[in-house]
Design a protein around this motif. Structure first.
Motif, PDB file in Angstrom:
ATOM      1  N   PRO A 261       0.462  -1.074   0.091  1.00 34.07           N
ATOM      2  CA  PRO A 261       0.016   0.121   0.119  1.00 34.07           C
ATOM      3  C   PRO A 261       0.708   1.235  -0.040  1.00 34.07           C
ATOM      4  CG  PRO A 261      -0.146  -1.117   1.924  1.00 34.07           C
ATOM      5  CD  PRO A 261       0.750  -1.789   1.534  1.00 34.07           C
ATOM      6  N   ASP A 262       2.363   0.965   0.522  1.00 34.91           N
ATOM      7  CA  ASP A 262       2.595   2.258   0.007  1.00 34.91           C
ATOM      8  C   ASP A 262       4.031   2.100  -1.391  1.00 34.91           C
ATOM      9  OD1 ASP A 262       4.943   4.509   0.178  1.00 34.91           O
ATOM     10  OD2 ASP A 262       5.437   3.547   3.049  1.00 34.91           O
ATOM     11  N   PHE A 263       3.817   2.999  -1.767  1.00 33.56           N
ATOM     12  CA  PHE A 263       4.569   3.512  -2.782  1.00 33.56           C
ATOM     13  C   PHE A 263       6.125   3.670  -3.190  1.00 33.56           C
ATOM     14  CE2 PHE A 263       0.795   1.675  -4.428  1.00 33.56           C
ATOM     15  CZ  PHE A 263       0.758   0.470  -5.463  1.00 33.56           C
ATOM     16  N   ASN A 264       6.060   4.130  -1.651  1.00 34.89           N
ATOM     17  CA  ASN A 264       7.779   5.292  -1.215  1.00 34.89           C
ATOM     18  C   ASN A 264       8.518   3.993  -1.696  1.00 34.89           C
ATOM     19  OD1 ASN A 264       6.968   7.776  -2.379  1.00 34.89           O
ATOM     20  ND2 ASN A 264       5.743   7.956   0.145  1.00 34.89           N
ATOM     21  N   GLU A 265       8.075   2.837  -1.250  1.00 32.27           N
ATOM     22  CA  GLU A 265       9.145   1.794  -0.791  1.00 32.27           C
ATOM     23  C   GLU A 265      10.372   1.192  -1.482  1.00 32.27           C
ATOM     24  OE1 GLU A 265       6.655  -1.480  -0.014  1.00 32.27           O
ATOM     25  OE2 GLU A 265       5.694  -1.821  -2.633  1.00 32.27           O
ATOM     26  N   SER A 266       9.887   2.108  -2.656  1.00 30.93           N
ATOM     27  CA  SER A 266      11.677   1.362  -3.011  1.00 30.93           C
ATOM     28  C   SER A 266      11.578   1.921  -5.021  1.00 30.93           C
ATOM     29  CB  SER A 266      11.257   0.214  -3.906  1.00 30.93           C
ATOM     30  OG  SER A 266      10.604   0.276  -5.289  1.00 30.93           O
ATOM     31  N   GLU A 267      12.960   2.892  -5.638  1.00 31.46           N
ATOM     32  CA  GLU A 267      12.528   3.934  -6.471  1.00 31.46           C
ATOM     33  C   GLU A 267      12.448   2.853  -7.380  1.00 31.46           C
ATOM     34  OE1 GLU A 267      14.415   6.498  -6.790  1.00 31.46           O
ATOM     35  OE2 GLU A 267      14.513   6.323  -4.340  1.00 31.46           O
ATOM     36  N   ALA A 268      11.819   1.839  -7.804  1.00 29.85           N
ATOM     37  CA  ALA A 268      10.771   1.076  -8.811  1.00 29.85           C
ATOM     38  C   ALA A 268       9.577   1.663  -8.727  1.00 29.85           C
ATOM     39  CB  ALA A 268      10.916  -0.465  -9.186  1.00 29.85           C
ATOM     40  N   LYS A 270       8.425   4.579  -7.324  1.00 28.68           N
ATOM     41  CA  LYS A 270       8.102   5.244  -7.088  1.00 28.68           C
ATOM     42  C   LYS A 270       8.511   5.988  -7.495  1.00 28.68           C
ATOM     43  CE  LYS A 270      10.652   6.875  -2.394  1.00 28.68           C
ATOM     44  NZ  LYS A 270      11.950   7.027  -2.327  1.00 28.68           N
ATOM     45  N   LYS A 271       8.832   5.534  -8.792  1.00 30.76           N
ATOM     46  CA  LYS A 271       9.071   5.542 -10.136  1.00 30.76           C
ATOM     47  C   LYS A 271       7.453   5.517 -11.067  1.00 30.76           C
ATOM     48  CE  LYS A 271      11.605   4.913 -14.749  1.00 30.76           C
ATOM     49  NZ  LYS A 271      12.933   4.901 -15.491  1.00 30.76           N
ATOM     50  N   LEU A 272       6.808   4.217 -10.792  1.00 30.66           N
ATOM     51  CA  LEU A 272       5.833   4.020 -10.994  1.00 30.66           C
ATOM     52  C   LEU A 272       4.470   4.759 -10.467  1.00 30.66           C
ATOM     53  CD1 LEU A 272       4.264   1.359 -12.395  1.00 30.66           C
ATOM     54  CD2 LEU A 272       4.012   0.879 -10.197  1.00 30.66           C
ATOM     55  N   GLY A 273       4.977   5.213  -9.768  1.00 27.62           N
ATOM     56  CA  GLY A 273       3.823   6.435  -9.354  1.00 27.62           C
ATOM     57  C   GLY A 273       3.189   5.560  -8.318  1.00 27.62           C
ATOM     58  N   TRP A 274       2.135   6.708  -7.253  1.00 27.86           N
ATOM     59  CA  TRP A 274       0.700   6.382  -6.693  1.00 27.86           C
ATOM     60  C   TRP A 274       0.041   5.029  -7.496  1.00 27.86           C
ATOM     61  CZ3 TRP A 274       0.441   5.826  -1.019  1.00 27.86           C
ATOM     62  CH2 TRP A 274       1.168   5.796   0.106  1.00 27.86           C
ATOM     63  N   THR A 333      10.419  -5.473 -13.091  1.00 27.51           N
ATOM     64  CA  THR A 333      11.319  -4.725 -13.393  1.00 27.51           C
ATOM     65  C   THR A 333       9.991  -3.162 -12.420  1.00 27.51           C
ATOM     66  OG1 THR A 333      10.767  -3.420 -15.749  1.00 27.51           O
ATOM     67  CG2 THR A 333      12.698  -5.684 -15.096  1.00 27.51           C
ATOM     68  N   LEU A 334       8.766  -3.116 -12.696  1.00 31.39           N
ATOM     69  CA  LEU A 334       7.520  -2.570 -12.856  1.00 31.39           C
ATOM     70  C   LEU A 334       7.608  -1.415 -14.084  1.00 31.39           C
ATOM     71  CD1 LEU A 334       7.294  -2.325  -8.551  1.00 31.39           C
ATOM     72  CD2 LEU A 334       6.479  -3.713 -10.051  1.00 31.39           C
ATOM     73  N   GLU A 335       8.913  -0.938 -14.187  1.00 31.90           N
ATOM     74  CA  GLU A 335       8.771  -0.322 -15.579  1.00 31.90           C
ATOM     75  C   GLU A 335       7.688  -0.358 -16.576  1.00 31.90           C
ATOM     76  OE1 GLU A 335      11.283   0.233 -19.898  1.00 31.90           O
ATOM     77  OE2 GLU A 335      11.106  -1.425 -18.976  1.00 31.90           O
ATOM     78  N   ILE A 336       6.656   1.226 -16.501  1.00 30.91           N
ATOM     79  CA  ILE A 336       5.684   0.986 -17.363  1.00 30.91           C
ATOM     80  C   ILE A 336       6.036   0.616 -19.168  1.00 30.91           C
ATOM     81  CG2 ILE A 336       3.954   3.039 -18.529  1.00 30.91           C
ATOM     82  CD1 ILE A 336       4.526   4.289 -14.945  1.00 30.91           C
ATOM     83  N   THR A 337       5.515  -0.059 -19.494  1.00 30.27           N
ATOM     84  CA  THR A 337       5.434   0.170 -20.762  1.00 30.27           C
ATOM     85  C   THR A 337       4.553   0.243 -22.017  1.00 30.27           C
ATOM     86  OG1 THR A 337       4.709  -2.177 -20.379  1.00 30.27           O
ATOM     87  CG2 THR A 337       6.326  -2.082 -20.363  1.00 30.27           C
ATOM     88  N   TRP A 338       3.453   0.986 -21.312  1.00 28.13           N
ATOM     89  CA  TRP A 338       2.211   1.705 -21.868  1.00 28.13           C
ATOM     90  C   TRP A 338       1.269   2.469 -21.123  1.00 28.13           C
ATOM     91  CZ3 TRP A 338      -2.969   1.604 -22.265  1.00 28.13           C
ATOM     92  CH2 TRP A 338      -3.426   2.455 -23.538  1.00 28.13           C
ATOM     93  N   GLU A 493       7.049  17.008 -22.839  1.00 28.46           N
ATOM     94  CA  GLU A 493       7.561  15.509 -23.252  1.00 28.46           C
ATOM     95  C   GLU A 493       7.980  15.041 -22.468  1.00 28.46           C
ATOM     96  OE1 GLU A 493      10.094  17.501 -26.671  1.00 28.46           O
ATOM     97  OE2 GLU A 493       8.541  17.349 -28.296  1.00 28.46           O
ATOM     98  N   LYS A 494       8.794  14.653 -21.016  1.00 31.35           N
ATOM     99  CA  LYS A 494       9.708  14.090 -20.719  1.00 31.35           C
ATOM    100  C   LYS A 494       8.004  13.564 -19.646  1.00 31.35           C
ATOM    101  CE  LYS A 494      13.550  17.070 -19.657  1.00 31.35           C
ATOM    102  NZ  LYS A 494      14.279  18.524 -19.905  1.00 31.35           N
ATOM    103  N   GLU A 495       7.170  13.975 -19.264  1.00 31.39           N
ATOM    104  CA  GLU A 495       5.982  13.168 -18.343  1.00 31.39           C
ATOM    105  C   GLU A 495       5.972  11.943 -18.744  1.00 31.39           C
ATOM    106  OE1 GLU A 495       4.700  14.257 -15.703  1.00 31.39           O
ATOM    107  OE2 GLU A 495       4.829  15.867 -14.939  1.00 31.39           O
TER     108      GLU A 495
END
Length: 495
Positions: A261-268, A270-274, A333-338, A493-495
């Motif tokens: 429930p806490d999205f501040n727990e890792s860099e991944a 945090k990048k994914l966002g809450w 990896t929790l990377e956003i792909t789309w 464009e960076k968002e």
């Protein structure tokens, strides 16, 4: 967001060359409604509820014949039924619990809510070589159970329970959320809030998790690369009130993968966002574009438990965001792909983010051509976008229900698109593209056409052809100075 009082309903735009053409099923106030790409109503199972409705090959539909009175229960359906094209109930389950509500004879009901899956399909929607069974097989059903668990709260809880039932109605597997409280990652602040107020719904109890989506992972590349967390039999779910997304081991019942429930727990994370108040988390089935990634409607709105903050006096619904996102991301990896956010919809995030926003319900389905069918549920909008975010089909639910004599609502909980061949009772319809209306010149009868109807005065020293937006400055490209933010082309464009 601002909302007009008069606007078109039904199909408002359709590009037949770019859309995945088929039938769309959704739960309307009239019943389970099946429409074609032009919005023609090809079949209505009148009065059949749906939490949600789903279509099976052969023209069968899932739904419910009725719900328990809301003064005694929170979102409990009496049964889950499979109905044929002619309205005959060919399968029914209602034996989760014997209920004796005041003024009624004791009876068994399903207490089903939000989701279910029939064996043969991991998600309940079309994917190659993955069709739900129609005359046999087990069914996974999300249900409720009232319990007490003093590790969570001293209040009565409305717990989420997942059951698996055979075609004959025997319950052969059960999982209860409260029994896995220590695996859910709540910190001490969240536990304190939960103990005091576990999502209380008056005297009905605390809807502490509010799981709204369950599905099987199905065959996937992660398990094929020997990651046991993604065993095809494992069950993925999301819990709206707690901002939790997780996978359950079917074999042990343990939670083997989780974010929130806490999205501040890792860099991944945090990048994914809450991810807040989300719906319809699932793994994209094998054979569809993006297979193996997770797809979720990240509602925004408010959800979660934690430390009090300026928008949450007591720490309930302590995370807030006033726009929605549809996210596709790698579960390792929790990377956003789309993604589809207000920005992909053509709105500047910090000024017009609410133009894509449903704070409750809603869903996303991956289609075989790579498009995504999105249900922006709170305002009854269902639309299809390409991988490049172009809208190629849009439908606004024309059916409203009035609550308490004054509040009108055309919400759509969740819609699904199925191929024509799943409905053999119908001939393939004629597909006719619908051009977009030019909204700047669209008028209702009797209204002025607007531009060119009045005197034009040219002010000395002012370019009469200049485009003016209040407070943003004259520069055509950057920066744009809004009251809430300064926005540049590069920052967008960076968002």
């Amino acid at each position: 967001m601002g909302h007009p009082t008069i606007y078109p309903t039904g199909v408002t735009y359709y590009n037949k060359e770019k859309a995945f053409n088929g039938y769309t099923i959704y739960p309307s106030v009239k019943g389970a409604l099946l429409i074609d790409m032009n919005g023609n109503e090809v079949q209505l199972w009148a009065g059949l509820g749906g939490f949600p409705n789903k279509i099976l090959p052969g023209g069968f539909v899932f739904g419910t014949t009725g719900a328990r009175e809301s003064k005694y229960a929170f979102q409990d359906e009496n049964d889950l039924v499979q109905v044929d094209w002619e309205g005959n109930i060919v399968w029914k389950f209602d034996k989760t619990e014997l209920i004796a509500d005041p003024g009624s004879e004791p009876k068994y009901i399903a207490r089903q809510h939000h989701d279910f899956q029939r064996e043969g399909s991991s998600t309940g929607y079309y994917a190659p070589n993955s069709e739900p069974y129609t005359d046999h097989g087990n069914t996974l059903i999300l249900t409720h159970e009232n319990i007490y668990n003093h590790d969570i709260s001293d209040k009565r809880l409305i717990d989420d329970k997942i059951i698996e039932v055979t075609w004959e109605g025997e319950i052969v597997w059960t999982w209860k959320a409260n029994e896995h409280f220590q695996e859910l990652g709540f910190d001490e602040n969240a536990k304190n809030v939960l103990f005091r107020d576990p999502g209380l719904r008056g005297d009905l109890g605390g809807d502490w998790m509010h799981i709204n989506s369950i599905s099987i992972l199905g065959p996937n590349k992660w398990y094929e690369s020997v990651d046991e967390r993604f065993h095809p039999d494992n069950i993925i779910f999301d819990a709206r009130n707690s901002n939790i997304l997780a996978i359950i081991s079917k074999k042990t019942g343990e939670i083997v993968w989780r974010i929130g429930p806490d999205f501040n727990e890792s860099e991944a994370t945090k990048k994914l966002g809450w991810i807040i108040g989300q719906h319809h988390l699932h793994m994209i089935p094998k054979g569809l574009p993006g297979e193996g990634d997770l797809l979720v409607y990240d509602n925004g709105g408010a959800g979660g438990y934690g430390a009090p903050n300026p928008t949450s006096t007591y720490g309930i619904d302590n995370a807030k965001r006033d726009y929605s996102r549809v996210l596709q991301f790698n579960p390792v990896t929790l990377e956003i792909t789309w993604q589809y956010t207000p920005q992909e919809a053509g709105a500047i995030l910090f000024t017009d983010g609410s133009k894509f926003y449903s704070p409750y319900i809603s869903s996303a389905q991956r289609l075989p051509n790579g498009n995504t069918l999105i249900t922006e549920g709170s305002d009854g909008r269902v639309f299809e976008v390409t991988p490049e975010h172009e809208t190629v089909w849009e439908f606004i639910n024309p059916y409203y229900r009035t609550f308490f004599g004054r509040f009108n609502n055309n919400m759509v909980y969740r819609a699904y698109r199925v191929p024509y061949e799943w409905i053999p009772q119908l001939d393939k319809p004629v597909e006719t593209s619908i051009e977009k209306i030019e909204v700047s010149t669209f008028r209702v009868p009797g209204a002025s056409i607007g531009e060119g109807t009045g005197k034009v005065t040219v002010v000395e020293g002012v370019d009469p052809n200049k485009k003016v937006t209040t407070g943003t400055g004259d520069d055509k490209d950057e920066p744009l100075n809004f009251c809430t933010a300064t926005v540049t082309k590069d920052s967008l464009e960076k968002e």
